[in-house]
Design a protein around this motif. Structure first.
Motif, PDB file in Angstrom:
ATOM      1  N   ALA A 156       0.832  -1.204   0.000  1.00 39.77           N
ATOM      2  CA  ALA A 156       0.000   0.000   0.000  1.00 39.77           C
ATOM      3  C   ALA A 156       0.869   1.257   0.000  1.00 39.77           C
ATOM      4  O   ALA A 156       0.614   2.209  -0.751  1.00 39.77           O
ATOM      5  CB  ALA A 156      -0.927  -0.001   1.204  1.00 39.77           C
ATOM      6  N   VAL A 157       1.905   1.256   0.816  1.00 43.31           N
ATOM      7  CA  VAL A 157       2.809   2.412   0.880  1.00 43.31           C
ATOM      8  C   VAL A 157       3.572   2.543  -0.431  1.00 43.31           C
ATOM      9  O   VAL A 157       3.758   3.652  -0.938  1.00 43.31           O
ATOM     10  CB  VAL A 157       3.766   2.292   2.089  1.00 43.31           C
ATOM     11  N   ARG A 158       4.003   1.425  -0.997  1.00 44.68           N
ATOM     12  CA  ARG A 158       4.695   1.470  -2.294  1.00 44.68           C
ATOM     13  C   ARG A 158       3.798   2.059  -3.374  1.00 44.68           C
ATOM     14  O   ARG A 158       4.237   2.816  -4.230  1.00 44.68           O
ATOM     15  CB  ARG A 158       5.152   0.071  -2.702  1.00 44.68           C
ATOM     16  N   GLY A 159       2.514   1.730  -3.339  1.00 40.63           N
ATOM     17  CA  GLY A 159       1.564   2.283  -4.302  1.00 40.63           C
ATOM     18  C   GLY A 159       1.390   3.781  -4.132  1.00 40.63           C
ATOM     19  O   GLY A 159       1.297   4.529  -5.112  1.00 40.63           O
ATOM     20  N   MET A 160       1.362   4.236  -2.871  1.00 37.91           N
ATOM     21  CA  MET A 160       1.245   5.674  -2.609  1.00 37.91           C
ATOM     22  C   MET A 160       2.485   6.402  -3.109  1.00 37.91           C
ATOM     23  O   MET A 160       2.383   7.481  -3.707  1.00 37.91           O
ATOM     24  CB  MET A 160       1.057   5.919  -1.104  1.00 37.91           C
ATOM     25  N   ILE A 161       3.659   5.808  -2.905  1.00 42.82           N
ATOM     26  CA  ILE A 161       4.898   6.421  -3.386  1.00 42.82           C
ATOM     27  C   ILE A 161       4.894   6.484  -4.904  1.00 42.82           C
ATOM     28  O   ILE A 161       5.291   7.485  -5.504  1.00 42.82           O
ATOM     29  CB  ILE A 161       6.120   5.646  -2.857  1.00 42.82           C
ATOM     30  N   ALA A 162       4.415   5.437  -5.557  1.00 47.15           N
ATOM     31  CA  ALA A 162       4.353   5.418  -7.021  1.00 47.15           C
ATOM     32  C   ALA A 162       3.427   6.508  -7.552  1.00 47.15           C
ATOM     33  O   ALA A 162       3.684   7.095  -8.602  1.00 47.15           O
ATOM     34  CB  ALA A 162       3.900   4.047  -7.510  1.00 47.15           C
ATOM     35  N   LYS A 163       2.352   6.781  -6.817  1.00 47.01           N
ATOM     36  CA  LYS A 163       1.384   7.783  -7.261  1.00 47.01           C
ATOM     37  C   LYS A 163       1.981   9.189  -7.256  1.00 47.01           C
ATOM     38  O   LYS A 163       1.624  10.027  -8.083  1.00 47.01           O
ATOM     39  CB  LYS A 163       0.154   7.743  -6.359  1.00 47.01           C
ATOM     40  N   VAL A 164       2.875   9.464  -6.308  1.00 48.26           N
ATOM     41  CA  VAL A 164       3.490  10.795  -6.211  1.00 48.26           C
ATOM     42  C   VAL A 164       5.006  10.708  -6.392  1.00 48.26           C
ATOM     43  O   VAL A 164       5.765  11.449  -5.787  1.00 48.26           O
ATOM     44  CB  VAL A 164       3.131  11.478  -4.874  1.00 48.26           C
ATOM     45  N   ALA A 165       5.449   9.794  -7.263  1.00 49.79           N
ATOM     46  CA  ALA A 165       6.870   9.568  -7.469  1.00 49.79           C
ATOM     47  C   ALA A 165       7.610  10.820  -7.955  1.00 49.79           C
ATOM     48  O   ALA A 165       8.797  10.988  -7.698  1.00 49.79           O
ATOM     49  CB  ALA A 165       7.083   8.432  -8.450  1.00 49.79           C
ATOM     50  N   HIS A 166       6.879  11.708  -8.618  1.00 47.94           N
ATOM     51  CA  HIS A 166       7.506  12.933  -9.119  1.00 47.94           C
ATOM     52  C   HIS A 166       7.661  13.985  -8.020  1.00 47.94           C
ATOM     53  O   HIS A 166       8.285  15.012  -8.234  1.00 47.94           O
ATOM     54  CB  HIS A 166       6.661  13.501 -10.268  1.00 47.94           C
TER      55      HIS A 166
END
Length: 70
Positions: free
Chosen positions: A52-62
């Motif tokens: 879940a945290v990895r997905g959140m990081i991917a969403k705001v990776a920029h």
């Protein structure tokens, strides 16, 4: 059998740092940053390394970077 850890090892953690501003970003990206515990540039947050945290990081990776995989 006291002090048994139920087969669970210590949870891995990940450190993320905010590198970009949420100004002029969609509200869901702002909410994701807050969910990660970030609200200012160069602020760091230590989180459990879960999908879940990895997905959140991917969403705001920029807007964030992974500092350490402690």
């Amino acid at each position: 059998m006291a002090n048994k850890t139920d087969g669970k090892s210590a949870a891995k953690t990940i450190v993320v740092e905010q590198t970009g501003s949420p100004i002029r970003r969609p509200s869901d990206q702002r909410a994701t940053l807050l969910g990660l515990g970030l609200n200012r540039i160069r602020r760091r947050s230590t989180l459990q390394d879960t999908p879940a945290v990895r997905g959140m990081i991917a969403k705001v990776a920029h807007l964030v970077r992974v500092v350490d995989g402690a």
